[in-house]
Design a protein around this motif. Structure first.
Motif, PDB file in Angstrom:
ATOM      1  N   ARG A 213     -90.266 -46.119  -8.739  1.00 54.71           N
ATOM      2  CA  ARG A 213     -91.495 -46.313  -8.410  1.00 54.71           C
ATOM      3  C   ARG A 213     -91.718 -44.705  -8.392  1.00 54.71           C
ATOM      4  N   THR A 215     -93.284 -42.260  -5.888  1.00 50.63           N
ATOM      5  CA  THR A 215     -94.196 -42.584  -4.560  1.00 50.63           C
ATOM      6  C   THR A 215     -94.709 -41.245  -4.197  1.00 50.63           C
ATOM      7  N   ASP A 239     -86.498 -46.976  -6.275  1.00 50.16           N
ATOM      8  CA  ASP A 239     -85.913 -48.404  -6.668  1.00 50.16           C
ATOM      9  C   ASP A 239     -85.845 -49.293  -6.065  1.00 50.16           C
ATOM     10  N   GLY A 264     -97.202 -44.555  -7.899  1.00 51.89           N
ATOM     11  CA  GLY A 264     -97.636 -45.677  -7.998  1.00 51.89           C
ATOM     12  C   GLY A 264     -96.747 -46.540  -9.154  1.00 51.89           C
ATOM     13  N   LYS A 265     -97.158 -45.594 -10.314  1.00 53.02           N
ATOM     14  CA  LYS A 265     -96.269 -46.557 -11.335  1.00 53.02           C
ATOM     15  C   LYS A 265     -94.640 -46.489 -11.477  1.00 53.02           C
ATOM     16  N   VAL A 266     -94.218 -47.229 -12.394  1.00 55.55           N
ATOM     17  CA  VAL A 266     -92.893 -47.971 -12.437  1.00 55.55           C
ATOM     18  C   VAL A 266     -92.637 -47.533 -13.869  1.00 55.55           C
ATOM     19  N   ASP A 303     -95.621 -53.718 -13.543  1.00 53.06           N
ATOM     20  CA  ASP A 303     -95.047 -53.208 -12.011  1.00 53.06           C
ATOM     21  C   ASP A 303     -94.214 -54.239 -11.916  1.00 53.06           C
ATOM     22  N   PRO A 309     -94.018 -50.272  -2.699  1.00 52.81           N
ATOM     23  CA  PRO A 309     -94.891 -48.713  -2.957  1.00 52.81           C
ATOM     24  C   PRO A 309     -95.360 -47.398  -2.305  1.00 52.81           C
TER      25      PRO A 309
END
Length: 641
Positions: A213, A215, A239, A264-266, A303, A309
């Motif tokens: 993700r 951050t 991770d 915020g996205k993976v 996600d 997060p």
């Protein structure tokens, strides 16, 4: 008790099988170089020997003495890759089964042919068990050291002494090589790379992929060096195992990924190169940094709850007092005071904003948090509104920088993140403590006490103190804040005509004049003419408090804060629209209004005369609530002395 190593383990690993967990023996351990903290290994399955490299996260096994020559280990995670045109096994994770054991079998280097081995080893039809074991051990050592075929080191005395215990040498039964046809696609890079933890990444892996993700995402920065102009941005990844690493993109790669990456996205990221992280700029606990290239892939994926997060390592404010200068850390506290934002001129001539607020926590200490740039208007304004409304929010600071100038404080940097009233156990605990009485508990500041909006070298002053204390007469200007009322504004010349042209990323703003016989404006600095000019404030204002009065000069930004409109609007109102009533009302509304004036005081030479000039850097109308808190804090500090 005999130890059986996994048969054909070396052949299988080299052929591409990385799913088994074979039992192997370490024949040698040594540093890769005199100054490198990386270890090379020789791994044996009792038949074949292959060179290997130990991942740095396993260095502790060697330094603690658990992993050494003769150790029998189980390989948990590993890959086989090419380094300098040679296949090397990179060990990512292992378990030590037997710390110390005699050399097992009669292994030979994988790249030696059977015929070469047979030619170099004379027939030994009869040897004692003891001599056979000794020579097997010595032969393995020779193979390890020189990659050469084993030689018979048995002398006549060995044979004579063991004449009574002859036995034939039992050759290991022939075992055909394993069939790995199912792994052909992987060896040809036709299948996706295997996803591995961030903690297992190292520069010796040929193919890898991580799922993580984003951050934090840094701003796009432009630079110029000996190689020319360029641009760069970085983002931080986390991770599901808690591993963190920074990824960096340059130039053309920036164009591919800057708009793709969202906080915020993976993503699944692969095909990048790993280089040593520069700890002066990278605060993450990882010795490597990913550099994305033209062949790299960044694929958005659904996600996953398994990836948090954000990851924090909060330090109590009391610990910051002993933290090293410029160290990066996470801190959480309740905001007890927010000062106004003030403009600051950087060394490069660019102006930025700065806002100071104060945090306290359960440790009984408080600390200043300095917000820079966009943080002042974004999070800073939100925090100021909350505090003025009587709500004291909990603020979590990710990657704040410690400053030790006259006390300890925390400042924001490009990679800092600010979280207001975070949904986190630590934030909930702090909120409960504060509401149950923590707000009434006195806390000791580890930062230098200063006035609201002030910097480290200024304090609140009265008007009379400016002259009495000789402010502004030193080599450097004095910066003070004065609470005063506007008593008079000169209106005959309140602005000047300015050049609107841009020089780099800044407006020229030099005074311009009409060209001779022409209606166009001329800027002598830019040596250009243009149809319309800009108008900028040059206000002469008289301010006073209970101690006296003085004159100050307010330029564009400060003038707009005081009058509430632009210089061009006021100029057109007076000279073209000729609306004297409205013009007079704007001026009159400013008179006898109390402001907090931040002043720059510096002695300058006008002709042959030296005069102290007072320039308004910032003008804020006095906020009664904030001013009362400041006065109460001042009284409390004075009473505590």
């Amino acid at each position: 008790m005999p130890v059986n190593l996994t048969a054909n383990a070396i052949s299988a690993i080299v052929a591409g099988d990385v799913n088994a967990k074979p039992l192997v023996q370490i024949l040698d351990v040594k540093l890769a170089g005199a100054t490198q903290d990386r270890y090379r290994l020789l791994i044996s399955d009792s038949v074949l020997v292959q060179q290997a490299m130990l991942a740095t996260q396993l260095n502790g096994l060697v330094k603690a003495g658990g992993l050494r020559k003769g150790s029998v280990v189980q390989l948990i995670e590993y890959i086989c890759t090419y380094i300098q045109n040679r296949k090397i096994i990179v060990v990512l994770n292992m378990e030590i089964i037997i710390p110390d054991c005699d050399i097992i079998g009669n292994p030979k280097m994988l790249d030696e042919s059977d015929s070469a081995v047979q030619k170099s080893v004379p027939e030994r039809p009869f040897l004692s068990a003891a001599s056979d074991n000794n020579n097997n051990h010595l032969g393995a050592q020779n193979a390890v050291r020189s990659n050469a075929p084993f030689r018979n080191n048995v002398n006549s005395s060995n044979l004579a002494s063991s004449a009574q215990s002859f036995r034939p040498v039992v050759q290991p039964p022939y075992q055909p090589p394993p069939n790995f046809k199912g792994h052909g696609a992987i060896m040809k890079n036709e299948a996706p790379a295997r996803i591995i933890p961030i903690a297992a990444l190292n520069p010796y892996q040929g193919r890898w992929a991580i799922k993580a993700r984003v951050t934090a995402k840094g701003n796009l920065r432009r630079y110029n060096n000996a190689k020319g102009d360029g641009k760069v941005f970085s983002f931080d990844l986390l991770d599901s195992d808690g591993g963190e690493i920074r990824a960096t993109c340059f130039n053309a790669v920036v164009d591919r990924f800057y708009d793709v990456i969202e906080v915020g996205k993976v993503y699944i990221i692969s095909k990048g190169s790993l280089k040593a992280a520069k700890k002066d700029f990278n605060h993450l606990k990882n010795e490597w940094e990913i550099f994305l290239e033209s062949s790299s892939t960044v694929d958005l994926c659904p996600d996953e709850d398994a990836i948090p997060p954000q990851q924090f390592s909060f330090r109590p404010i009391s610990d910051i007092e002993s933290a090293e200068n410029n160290s990066i850390l996470d801190v959480i506290g309740v905001v007890i005071n927010v000062n106004p934002s003030v403009p600051i001129m950087r060394k490069n001539g660019m102006e930025t904003q700065r806002r100071i607020l104060n945090l306290k926590d359960k440790s009984g200490k408080s600390v200043e948090l300095t917000l820079w740039g966009d943080f002042c208007n974004r999070e800073g304004q939100q925090l100021q509104a909350l505090v003025e409304a009587g709500h004291f929010p909990v603020v979590a600071v990710k990657a704040g920088k410690v400053n030790d100038f006259t006390g300890k404080s925390i400042g924001t940097i490009s990679s800092t993140q600010i979280f207001i009233d975070l949904d986190h156990p630590e934030a909930h605990s702090l909120r409960d403590w504060f509401d149950r009485g923590g707000k009434d508990i006195a806390s000791h500041s580890i930062s230098k006490e200063i006035m609201p909006g002030g910097s480290k070298n200024e304090v609140r002053k009265f008007v009379s103190q400016i002259k009495d204390e000789g402010l502004g007469r030193a080599d450097k200007p004095d910066w003070v804040t004065v609470k005063a009322t506007i008593s008079f504004i000169k209106t005959d010349t309140f602005c000047y005509t300015a050049c609107p042209l841009m020089i780099g990323d800044r407006q020229c703003n030099k005074k311009v004049t009409r060209s001779v016989g022409n209606s166009r404006w001329l800027c002598e600095r830019c040596n250009q003419e243009f149809e319309e000019c800009d108008y900028r404030y040059l206000l002469q204002i008289q301010i006073q408090d209970h101690s006296g009065l003085t004159w100050v000069t307010a330029f564009q930004e400060a003038g707009e804060e005081i009058l509430g409109c632009s210089a061009k609007e006021l100029y057109l109102l007076k000279n073209e629209e000729q609306d004297e009533l409205r013009y007079a009302e704007i001026i009159r509304n400013c008179l006898f209004t109390e402001y907090l004036f931040r002043l720059k005081i510096k002695e300058e030479i006008y002709g042959d005369e030296q005069r102290v000039k007072l320039t308004v850097v910032k003008a804020d109308k006095v906020n009664s609530s904030a001013e009362c808190r400041y006065l109460l804090d001042s009284i409390a500090r004075f009473s505590a002395r």
